[in-house]
Design an enzyme around this catalytic site. Structure first.
Site, PDB file in Angstrom:
ATOM      1  CE  LYS A 196     -11.317 -26.241   6.051  1.00 43.78           C
ATOM      2  NZ  LYS A 196     -10.390 -26.095   4.898  1.00 43.78           N
ATOM      3  CG  ASP A 201      -5.714 -24.014   7.847  1.00 46.97           C
ATOM      4  OD1 ASP A 201      -4.932 -24.556   8.654  1.00 46.97           O
ATOM      5  OD2 ASP A 201      -5.868 -24.395   6.673  1.00 46.97           O
ATOM      6  CE  LYS A 208      -3.535 -22.667   5.385  1.00 41.95           C
ATOM      7  NZ  LYS A 208      -3.634 -23.281   4.051  1.00 41.95           N
ATOM      8  CG  ASP A 219      -9.864 -22.951   5.980  1.00 42.08           C
ATOM      9  OD1 ASP A 219     -10.260 -23.112   4.812  1.00 42.08           O
ATOM     10  OD2 ASP A 219      -9.125 -23.773   6.559  1.00 42.08           O
ATOM     11  CG  ASP A 278      -2.271 -26.232   5.183  1.00 38.99           C
ATOM     12  OD1 ASP A 278      -3.221 -25.779   5.868  1.00 38.99           O
ATOM     13  OD2 ASP A 278      -1.837 -25.656   4.175  1.00 38.99           O
ATOM     14  CD  GLU A 280      -7.229 -27.458   7.920  1.00 36.00           C
ATOM     15  OE1 GLU A 280      -8.118 -26.661   7.587  1.00 36.00           O
ATOM     16  OE2 GLU A 280      -6.166 -27.589   7.291  1.00 36.00           O
ATOM     17  NE  ARG A 282      -7.811 -33.296   2.663  1.00 35.81           N
ATOM     18  CZ  ARG A 282      -7.124 -33.254   1.528  1.00 35.81           C
ATOM     19  NH1 ARG A 282      -6.615 -34.375   1.021  1.00 35.81           N
ATOM     20  NH2 ARG A 282      -6.937 -32.117   0.895  1.00 35.81           N
TER      21      ARG A 282
END
EC number: 3.4.11.23
Length: 432
Positions: A196, A201, A208, A219, A278, A280, A282
């Site tokens: 990933k 993010d 967030k 991230d 949020d 995202e 996956r």
């Protein structure tokens, strides 16, 4: 800050009582002594290094007996920090240990620096290019790659990466890197690594709070960790073919950003309803896992800073491990033990795969309200994109990748944990 080189020595004797009960360090006219106990000596060295750094000592020499490879590395893990310059004169090591230390300094420090980099300086394409540069620095003749970017992702039906990344001015990117030291273009692929690479993010429209967004430059920790793992395995002599997929994007808010209620249609036929922008990571990993499954490799590993639930369970000390394959999970735990890194296996069962209900698609990108095992259901989501998910697949939720503040063993920022474990596992699998 002193500019003199401070000698650091090891002792198995307790410190003089004047330094306090069970004192970890003491000083004399020869320098600093680290006092080791029989329990957790490497951890003691790392904690001592943090104390030494905290005293403003930035130039040191590891002197006297006891400074083997692991002791030297433990010192550096604690001594290193995200700002300022530090230098170490290393103790004499056997040639093979010196080489290993140099490789760790090159590769794991790259991982830590990459994760610590401000998001403004490291977008999706730059992350992909930096990964290529690292692997070329280690074994360029064995490396080939393809970068798919922006609208090309949409045209080639990489729906997850494109959807997540389209809200940013910086185009999303898929890096597909082929490490093939065999020289045979038809050689079988031993392993696929899927990382990933969310370079920032914001949470998207599921925005967030600042307290949870301020560390989101990190991230992309899964992508950096797997890049480092492949580089270290190559440096250690990996002779089998491995493919690396980095799924890179910013998750931003804009008029082009994806929205709650959208449905993503993936190349493997799965449809996913978005109920939380949020969640995202996956979504981008799914594209990489579909590609990885098509390689028919006996081993697939994905790594991601995927869930807060894993951190709630394990803190920042352990990486969370998920798998349906007990033998393979144990092999990774054995590699972690060999490399002095901490992993902990969390539950993943067949019933978790049905805890992502949607009224409009085959899957929801978050679990239903009745299902609270967030890290397990996130892993279960990913399993829907792995062709043979019950065997040969490991998911690492990178809860130990990054620390927002310093602790007694680590400075603030990236740790580099996990690189050695995955490299060790790749080499172990290559011997089978």
């Amino acid at each position: 800050m002193t500019t003199e080189i401070m000698q650091i020595s090891l002792s198995h004797n307790p410190a003089d009582a004047r330094w306090g009960e069970k004192a970890l360090i003491s000083t004399n006219d020869q320098g600093v002594t680290i006092h080791l106990t029989s329990h957790d000596q490497l951890g003691g060295i790392q904690r001592a290094a943090r104390k030494i750094d905290g005293q403003g000592i930035k130039q040191v020499k590891l002197a006297g007996e006891g400074w083997g490879l692991e002791q030297s590395w433990a010192f550096w893990q604690g001594f290193r920090g995200p700002k300022g310059q530090r230098s170490v004169v290393w103790a004499e090591l056997p040639a093979n240990e010196k080489t290993e230390l140099e490789q760790r300094l090159q590769i794991i420090d790259w991982v830590r620096d990459t994760i610590n980099a401000p998001a403004e300086d490291l977008g999706p394409e730059q992350l992909a290019k930096n990964a290529i540069d690292l692997l070329c620095a280690v074994s360029c003749d064995a490396v080939s790659y393809r970068i798919t970017k922006g609208e090309d992702l949409r045209e080639q039906n990489y729906a997850g990466i494109y959807t997540v990344g389209r809200g940013s001015d910086r185009a999303p990117v898929l890096l597909a890197l082929d490490y093939n030291p065999t020289g045979n273009p038809d050689a079988p692929v031993m392993a696929c690594l899927v990382g990933k690479g969310i370079t920032f993010d914001s949470g998207g429209y599921s925005l967030k709070q600042s307290a949870f967004m301020d560390s989101m430059k990190s991230d992309m920790g899964g992508a950096a960790t797997l890049t480092g793992a492949l580089a270290l395995a190559a440096a250690r002599g990996l002779k089998e073919r491995v493919k690396l997929y980095l799924c890179c994007a910013d998750n931003m808010v804009s008029g082009n950003a994806f929205k709650l209620g959208d449905i993503i249609r993936y190349r493997n036929g799965k449809t996913v309803e978005i109920m939380n922008t949020d969640a995202e990571g996956r979504l981008v990993l799914a594209d990489g896992l579909i590609d990885a499954s098509e390689q028919n490799a006996p081993l697939i590993i994905d790594a991601a800073t995927l869930t807060g639930a894993a951190k709630t369970a394990l803190g920042n000390d352990y990486h969370a491990l998920f798998s349906f394959d007990d033998e393979l999970a144990q092999a990774l735990l054995n590699s972690a033990h060999s490399e002095h890194e901490l992993f902990w296996r969390l539950p993943l069962a067949e019933f978790h795969r049905s805890q992502l209900p949607s009224n409009f698609a085959e899957l929801n990108n978050v679990a239903g309200g009745a299902y609270s095992a967030g890290a397990s259901t996130a892993a279960a989501f990913l399993s829907h994109f792995v062709k043979n998910y019950q065997q040969g697949w490991l998911h690492i939720d990178c809860s130990a990748t990054y620390r927002k503040s310093a602790v007694d063993q680590w400075s603030a920022g990236a740790t580099g944990l996990g690189v050695r474990t995955v490299a060790n596992l790749l080499l172990a699998q290559a011997k089978q």
